[in-house]
Scaffold this motif. Structure first.
Motif, PDB file in Angstrom:
ATOM      1  N   TYR A 186       0.611  -1.273  -0.013  1.00  0.00           N
ATOM      2  CA  TYR A 186      -0.128   0.039   0.107  1.00  0.00           C
ATOM      3  C   TYR A 186       0.760   1.242   0.063  1.00  0.00           C
ATOM      4  O   TYR A 186       0.918   2.024  -0.896  1.00  0.00           O
ATOM      5  N   THR A 234       8.535   5.913   5.152  1.00  0.00           N
ATOM      6  CA  THR A 234       9.780   5.788   6.266  1.00  0.00           C
ATOM      7  C   THR A 234      11.068   5.920   5.483  1.00  0.00           C
ATOM      8  O   THR A 234      11.897   6.206   6.079  1.00  0.00           O
ATOM      9  N   GLY A 241      -4.399   9.199  -0.566  1.00  0.00           N
ATOM     10  CA  GLY A 241      -4.060   9.099   0.522  1.00  0.00           C
ATOM     11  C   GLY A 241      -4.427  10.799   1.183  1.00  0.00           C
ATOM     12  O   GLY A 241      -4.240  10.636   2.603  1.00  0.00           O
TER      13      GLY A 241
HETATM   14  C1  HEM Z   1      10.580  14.737   4.125  1.00  0.00           C
HETATM   15  C2  HEM Z   1       9.486  14.497   3.342  1.00  0.00           C
HETATM   16  C3  HEM Z   1       8.349  13.449   4.057  1.00  0.00           C
HETATM   17  C4  HEM Z   1       8.476  12.449   4.879  1.00  0.00           C
HETATM   18  C5  HEM Z   1       9.823  12.012   5.690  1.00  0.00           C
HETATM   19  C6  HEM Z   1       7.279  11.927   5.178  1.00  0.00           C
HETATM   20  C7  HEM Z   1       6.790  10.737   5.723  1.00  0.00           C
HETATM   21  C8  HEM Z   1       5.819   9.887   5.983  1.00  0.00           C
HETATM   22  C9  HEM Z   1       5.511   8.730   6.367  1.00  0.00           C
HETATM   23  C10 HEM Z   1       6.525   8.085   7.311  1.00  0.00           C
HETATM   24  C11 HEM Z   1       4.072   8.513   6.357  1.00  0.00           C
HETATM   25  C12 HEM Z   1       3.628   7.238   6.650  1.00  0.00           C
HETATM   26  C13 HEM Z   1       3.351   6.334   5.376  1.00  0.00           C
HETATM   27  C14 HEM Z   1       4.277   5.915   4.560  1.00  0.00           C
HETATM   28  O1  HEM Z   1       5.512   5.588   4.936  1.00  0.00           O
HETATM   29  O2  HEM Z   1       4.293   6.106   3.421  1.00  0.00           O
HETATM   30  C15 HEM Z   1       3.568   9.526   5.472  1.00  0.00           C
HETATM   31  C16 HEM Z   1       2.248   9.408   5.057  1.00  0.00           C
HETATM   32  C17 HEM Z   1       1.662  10.670   4.287  1.00  0.00           C
HETATM   33  N1  HEM Z   1       2.352  11.639   3.912  1.00  0.00           N
HETATM   34 FE1  HEM Z   1       4.490  12.232   3.978  1.00  0.00          FE
HETATM   35  N2  HEM Z   1       6.189  12.614   3.886  1.00  0.00           N
HETATM   36  C18 HEM Z   1       7.179  13.395   3.526  1.00  0.00           C
HETATM   37  C19 HEM Z   1       6.648  13.962   2.572  1.00  0.00           C
HETATM   38  C20 HEM Z   1       5.341  14.209   1.956  1.00  0.00           C
HETATM   39  C21 HEM Z   1       4.908  14.878   0.722  1.00  0.00           C
HETATM   40  C22 HEM Z   1       5.638  15.588  -0.338  1.00  0.00           C
HETATM   41  C23 HEM Z   1       3.457  14.590   0.645  1.00  0.00           C
HETATM   42  C24 HEM Z   1       2.580  14.950  -0.171  1.00  0.00           C
HETATM   43  C25 HEM Z   1       2.577  16.337  -0.875  1.00  0.00           C
HETATM   44  C26 HEM Z   1       3.121  13.650   1.772  1.00  0.00           C
HETATM   45  C27 HEM Z   1       1.733  13.307   2.175  1.00  0.00           C
HETATM   46  C28 HEM Z   1       1.460  12.453   3.095  1.00  0.00           C
HETATM   47  C29 HEM Z   1       0.093  12.051   3.500  1.00  0.00           C
HETATM   48  C30 HEM Z   1      -1.249  12.573   3.038  1.00  0.00           C
HETATM   49  C31 HEM Z   1       0.258  10.847   4.248  1.00  0.00           C
HETATM   50  C32 HEM Z   1      -0.889  10.029   4.711  1.00  0.00           C
HETATM   51  C33 HEM Z   1      -1.088   9.062   3.517  1.00  0.00           C
HETATM   52  C34 HEM Z   1      -2.151   7.914   3.831  1.00  0.00           C
HETATM   53  O3  HEM Z   1      -2.820   7.891   4.575  1.00  0.00           O
HETATM   54  O4  HEM Z   1      -2.260   7.056   2.815  1.00  0.00           O
HETATM   55  N3  HEM Z   1       4.373  13.509   2.829  1.00  0.00           N
HETATM   56  N4  HEM Z   1       4.628  10.486   5.358  1.00  0.00           N
END
Ligand code: HEM
Length: 441
Positions: free
Chosen positions: A52, A58, A129
């Motif tokens: 997924y 991570t 998401g």
């Molecule tokens: C330094 C950058 C980033 C880090 C370290 C980070 C980290 C994470 C982590 C650990 C998760 C949990 C799920 C996974 O591992 O995919 C997550 C979820 C999420 N991230 Fe990030 N993220 C970053 C950048 C972003 C960007 C650029 C976006 C969108 C523009 C974003 C939007 C989201 C959203 C909406 C969720 C929830 C997704 C779901 O429920 O399916 N993140 N993020």
């Protein structure tokens, strides 16, 4: 069945030193451990699946941690002065024990992080998401916006680090990048002055880039990341959990279970309540220790291994010391901004005395439109809760196609800018040689 049990037990004994004997022990492991405190007691099984999230978020964070570790080591050796920066990097690369490994790992992790954070954004978009599902109290659009700021911070972090080796590659890539940003109407000169501390790239620019790169940007990224993770928990877990809840609701025709917290029961009359969807129902969830922690370890170790292997295979370049009087031809921005440089070229049109300023379109207008469009997209997306937490749902086919088309164009322009542009930004196929005298970039 017994054979499978024996295999499972042997596997656990060989690879995992500790296995909680009961749910209470698993819960205690979190409560008693400082580092594990930020994990929930239980996680839904669906959010642990490999296919997924692809664990890209991570992986992004692990890469960031590698950057912090190698960056701190490099800080002991690097001197942020125009006279000494280049030579200190040369010492790190060729004299200091394992200095080459620290520098290579730092550089490879930067490139990978820029790439993986972008992929993570693409994953979040195509699985919906960023949308709220049927869970109570979630605000995923806000987390999407936080994500965009994280992406911009990642780019800035990489961009500011690019200048530090103070060689020809660094100096001219930053010159091109700053020139594009400097074309912004009204604020262009201000951005240039703010970043450079003057109008040219010299000592004041180097020290500003250094302070931003080593302190303010990593700190900002860390704080926002903590908020990003807190939001994931507050939003009821990953969006795929909402998909499961919806499925259950449809199957059982039951109302969704929610928890309501009142403000310590202190208020009289109408109490302020915070609602959150219960995700820790027995059959759908497992204790975070060991199920989540084990996966995070595995992802971390694989990421570190990958970075070490790539660092040995691809040494970081170090060209001649920066020379403002010798312009390489072509002069290219860092690779993650090459799609913009390409668009600047394409949109620069001159017909007689009439000209369209490409830097304004490619450097300012287009990125601004893209950023504003991405920020507001979750609020414009009116698709139903059925398309939350699902890869390529039918209902969001059109939006996914548009988004992927934009991603494809960005990738295509980056490839053209990186591999197919030669002197005077002319187009050359890889098998075509550049005109004499060959100018090395
Ligand atoms: C330094 C950058 C980033 C880090 C370290 C980070 C980290 C994470 C982590 C650990 C998760 C949990 C799920 C996974 O591992 O995919 C997550 C979820 C999420 N991230 Fe990030 N993220 C970053 C950048 C972003 C960007 C650029 C976006 C969108 C523009 C974003 C939007 C989201 C959203 C909406 C969720 C929830 C997704 C779901 O429920 O399916 N993140 N993020």
């Amino acid at each position: 069945m017994q054979v499978i049990d024996i295999i499972k037990k042997t596997y656990h004994k060989l690879f995992w030193s500790w296995q909680p004997g009961s749910e209470k022990e698993a819960g205690d492991a979190i409560v008693k451990n400082f580092a594990l405190h930020w994990f929930p007691n239980k996680v839904s099984k669906s959010s642990l699946s490999w296919n997924y999230s692809l664990w890209l978020g991570t992986i992004s964070f692990v890469l960031f941690m590698i950057l912090v570790f190698t960056g701190v080591v490099l800080m002991f050796l690097y001197v942020p002065s125009v006279e000494r920066a280049y030579w200190s990097v040369k010492d790190i690369q060729y004299v200091v024990s394992f200095g080459w490994l620290m520098r290579n790992m730092h550089r490879i992790s930067t490139h990978l992080m820029v790439f993986v954070v972008f992929l993570h954004m693409v994953r979040v978009f195509v699985t919906g998401g960023y949308k709220n599902g049927i869970a109570v109290g979630s605000n995923r659009p806000l987390n999407w916006i936080i994500g965009i700021v994280l992406l911009l911070l990642t780019w800035l972090l990489a961009f500011t680090g690019y200048l530090l080796p103070w060689d020809q590659l660094a100096f001219w890539a930053i010159t091109v990048g700053i020139n594009i940003a400097g074309e912004a109407p009204l604020i262009g000169n201000w951005i240039r002055e703010l970043l450079l501390g003057g109008s040219t790239i010299d000592q004041s620019a180097l020290i500003r880039f250094y302070v931003l790169h080593c302190f303010f940007l990593p700190l900002g990224l860390l704080i926002l990341f903590a908020y990003h993770m807190w939001r994931v928990r507050k939003d009821g877990g990953l969006a795929v959990v909402d998909k499961e809840l919806l499925k259950e609701k449809k199957e059982n025709h039951e109302p969704i279970k929610t928890k309501t917290y009142s403000l310590l029961g202190l208020t009289n009359g109408t109490t302020v309540h915070v609602g959150a969807t219960s995700i820790d129902e027995e059959k759908n969830s497992v204790p975070s220790v060991p199920h989540l922690t084990r996966r995070i370890w595995l992802v971390s170790l694989m990421t570190i291994l990958m970075v070490v292997i790539l660092s040995i295979l691809f040494p970081a370049p170090l060209e001649a010391p920066a020379n403002p009087n010798v312009t390489p031809n072509p002069a290219k921005a860092p690779w993650y901004f090459l799609w913009l440089q390409e668009i600047v070229t394409i949109s620069t049109i001159k017909i007689g005395s009439f000209s369209i300023n490409g830097a304004l379109i490619g450097g300012i207008l287009l990125p601004a439109i893209l950023i504003i469009g991405t920020v507001f997209w979750p609020y414009l997306d009116k698709s139903s809760v059925d398309s939350v937490g699902v890869w390529f749902p039918k209902e969001r086919k059109k939006q996914n196609m548009i988004f992927l088309l934009v991603v494809l164009l960005i990738v295509l322009f980056t490839i053209i800018g990186t591999y197919l542009r030669g002197p005077y930004w002319e187009f050359y196929w890889p098998w075509q040689s550049w005109p004499e005298p060959p100018v090395k970039f």
